[in-house]
Design an enzyme around this catalytic site. Structure first.
Site, mmCIF file in Angstrom:
data_model
loop_
_atom_site.group_PDB
_atom_site.id
_atom_site.type_symbol
_atom_site.label_atom_id
_atom_site.label_comp_id
_atom_site.label_asym_id
_atom_site.label_seq_id
_atom_site.Cartn_x
_atom_site.Cartn_y
_atom_site.Cartn_z
ATOM 1 N N HIS A 22 0.853 -1.193 0.000
ATOM 2 C CA HIS A 22 0.000 0.000 0.000
ATOM 3 C C HIS A 22 0.886 1.240 0.000
ATOM 4 C CE1 HIS A 22 -3.714 -2.162 0.579
ATOM 5 N NE2 HIS A 22 -3.153 -2.857 1.547
ATOM 6 N N CYS A 34 -2.104 5.025 -4.813
ATOM 7 C CA CYS A 34 -2.657 3.678 -4.893
ATOM 8 C C CYS A 34 -3.657 3.573 -6.043
ATOM 9 C CB CYS A 34 -3.318 3.308 -3.570
ATOM 10 S SG CYS A 34 -3.894 1.606 -3.512
#
Length: 109
Positions: A22, A34
């Protein structure tokens, strides 16, 4: 941090790629890094399927994990199309890495 590994053959052709992790650039649902990486990687896989008709081996999992492997026995014309789409993906990901290098790292093998 999102880690991306691009696996190339000895001739330089992209055989597979892995995306994991992430970015943690912002809160979930608001993380543009992201979202950008997801759009580029999934868009590339969808383009390969939609424009060439081949089905890559795809694996998805926890923590943003995506693995895509291209079959090795493709006709030359199809392989060229797939490679063009994958090289476009790499350029897009490198652009994100250039601007957000603290949140994404691309490795080539």
């Amino acid at each position: 941090m999102i880690k991306i590994t691009i696996n190339r053959s000895e001739t330089g052709m992209i055989q597979s790629f892995i995306v994991s992790g992430h970015a943690e650039f912002a809160d979930p649902g608001e993380d543009i890094v992201c979202a950008g990486i997801s759009a580029v990687s999934f868009g590339s896989v969808n383009s390969i399927i939609g424009l060439t008709g081949i089905e890559p081996v795809i694996e998805q999992g926890e923590n943003g994990f995506l693995r895509c492997e291209i079959p090795g026995d493709l006709p030359v014309e199809t392989q060229e199309k797939v490679q063009l789409l994958l090289e476009g993906m790499v350029i897009s990901l490198q652009t994100i890495e250039r601007d957000y290098g603290n949140y994404i790292k691309i490795n080539f093998r």
